[in-house]
Write a protein that holds these residues in place. Structure first.
Motif, PDB file in Angstrom:
ATOM      1  N   ARG A   1      32.721  -5.854  95.784  1.00  0.00           N
ATOM      2  CA  ARG A   1      32.607  -5.024  96.860  1.00  0.00           C
ATOM      3  C   ARG A   1      31.491  -4.348  96.997  1.00  0.00           C
ATOM      4  O   ARG A   1      31.106  -4.015  95.651  1.00  0.00           O
ATOM      5  CB  ARG A   1      34.529  -4.252  96.533  1.00  0.00           C
TER       6      ARG A   1
ATOM      7  N   HIS B   1      45.234  -2.568 104.690  1.00  0.00           N
ATOM      8  CA  HIS B   1      44.505  -1.976 104.658  1.00  0.00           C
ATOM      9  C   HIS B   1      43.243  -2.871 103.759  1.00  0.00           C
ATOM     10  O   HIS B   1      41.545  -3.176 103.992  1.00  0.00           O
ATOM     11  CB  HIS B   1      44.897  -1.774 102.864  1.00  0.00           C
TER      12      HIS B   1
ATOM     13  N   GLU C   1      32.932  -2.288 104.196  1.00  0.00           N
ATOM     14  CA  GLU C   1      32.362  -3.080 104.281  1.00  0.00           C
ATOM     15  C   GLU C   1      31.487  -4.369 104.805  1.00  0.00           C
ATOM     16  O   GLU C   1      30.072  -4.166 104.330  1.00  0.00           O
ATOM     17  CB  GLU C   1      32.697  -3.456 102.820  1.00  0.00           C
TER      18      GLU C   1
ATOM     19  N   ARG D   1      39.252  -2.193 105.382  1.00  0.00           N
ATOM     20  CA  ARG D   1      38.192  -2.071 104.079  1.00  0.00           C
ATOM     21  C   ARG D   1      36.673  -3.364 104.350  1.00  0.00           C
ATOM     22  O   ARG D   1      35.682  -2.932 104.298  1.00  0.00           O
ATOM     23  CB  ARG D   1      38.951  -2.093 102.522  1.00  0.00           C
TER      24      ARG D   1
END
Length: 293
Positions: free
Chosen positions: A269, A67, A75, A71
């Motif tokens: 993030r 994960h 990003e 991700r």
């Protein structure tokens, strides 16, 4: 890579149908990818596919790594390419969603068109430390270890009613108010708790004729003339501005704070950072305009 993407989507979304739909592949293709991944790893990742996916202990451990990897790629690409997109999952209560947040989200999408919002509306407390949501907006409560809370506003709570009933109640004392008219309440804004905050524990309110878990339901019942409700002033503002509700008594008690919560490790993030900064600005602008009156 397609095997990793299939496993990440399946473990995150919880069903074969949802994962296949997100990835744009058939169920059989998704299952084939998972089987190929398990063969290459020489370990079982999935214990059960139906009705909901159940991961093995190895699957749960591997999912955490996969994960973060998937991700991170998305990003990183978002930062490098002006055509890439990233998702952001939000969790809010029905009242917060319909009365305050939803009408403002188009402004966020216009400002950040490459962030795809996914909004879950629930009265439950979303798990921001797992993979259930990225940002949750909560009323009160303590931030768990490992989370960061961004304050939005301190709520104030007051009685409201339909205009005719509010006019009848406005000059009454609290004792007459809590014993002489039908009371409506949401579990987050209970009459007994409100009186205690006013220092009037001596007044035991009558049992509410309606106790709901949905703030919209409670406010609609009050607007229909069914009784006097306790309402958070910021969220009740649309009803007050439209004249459907009016203050039924001068007494106001402090409520709990609204705050946005995210896992502390997610603060860097880009989607989370952008949303939290935008949300704080919206709350400050609303306060400057008297949004809690």
């Amino acid at each position: 890579m397609h095997c990793l993407a299939a496993f990440e989507a399946l473990a995150r979304l919880g069903t074969v149908a949802r994962a296949a739909r997100e990835l744009g592949v058939s169920r059989s293709a998704l299952s084939h990818s998972i089987g190929l991944l398990e063969h290459r790893l020489q370990t079982g990742l999935i214990l059960r596919y139906s009705p909901a996916v159940q991961l093995s202990s190895a699957g749960r451990t591997y999912y955490e790594a996969v994960h973060q990897f998937v991700r991170g790629i998305a990003e990183g690409l978002y930062e490098l390419s002006e055509s890439s997109r990233i998702p952001l999952r939000l969790s809010v209560s029905p009242g917060m969603s319909r009365l305050w947040l939803s009408g403002r989200l188009p402004a966020f999408r216009a400002r950040h068109p490459r962030i795809d919002l996914s909004l879950t509306v629930t009265e439950g407390v979303a798990d921001v430390l797992g993979h259930q949501t990225d940002v949750a907006i909560r009323y009160g409560g303590l931030a768990e270890p490992g989370t960061t809370s961004v304050g939005l506003w301190e709520e104030t709570v007051a009685p409201v009613a339909a205009p005719a009933l509010a006019a009848d109640c406005a000059a009454s004392d609290l004792a007459r108010l809590v014993h002489g008219v039908p009371l409506l309440e949401h579990r987050a804004w209970a009459w007994r708790d409100w009186l205690a905050r006013l220092g009037r524990d001596d007044l035991a309110p009558a049992a509410p004729v309606l106790a709901g878990r949905d703030l919209i339901l409670v406010l609609e019942a009050a607007a229909a003339g069914q009784g006097v409700a306790l309402a958070p002033m910021r969220l009740a503002a649309p009803y007050l501005k439209a004249g459907r509700l009016r203050r039924a008594h001068a007494s106001v008690a402090p409520g709990k704070p609204y705050h946005a919560v995210t896992a502390s490790r997610h603060l860097g993030r880009p989607a989370v950072s952008a949303f939290l900064h935008w949300l704080a600005r919206e709350a400050a602008a609303d306060a400057a305009l008297g949004g809690n009156r």
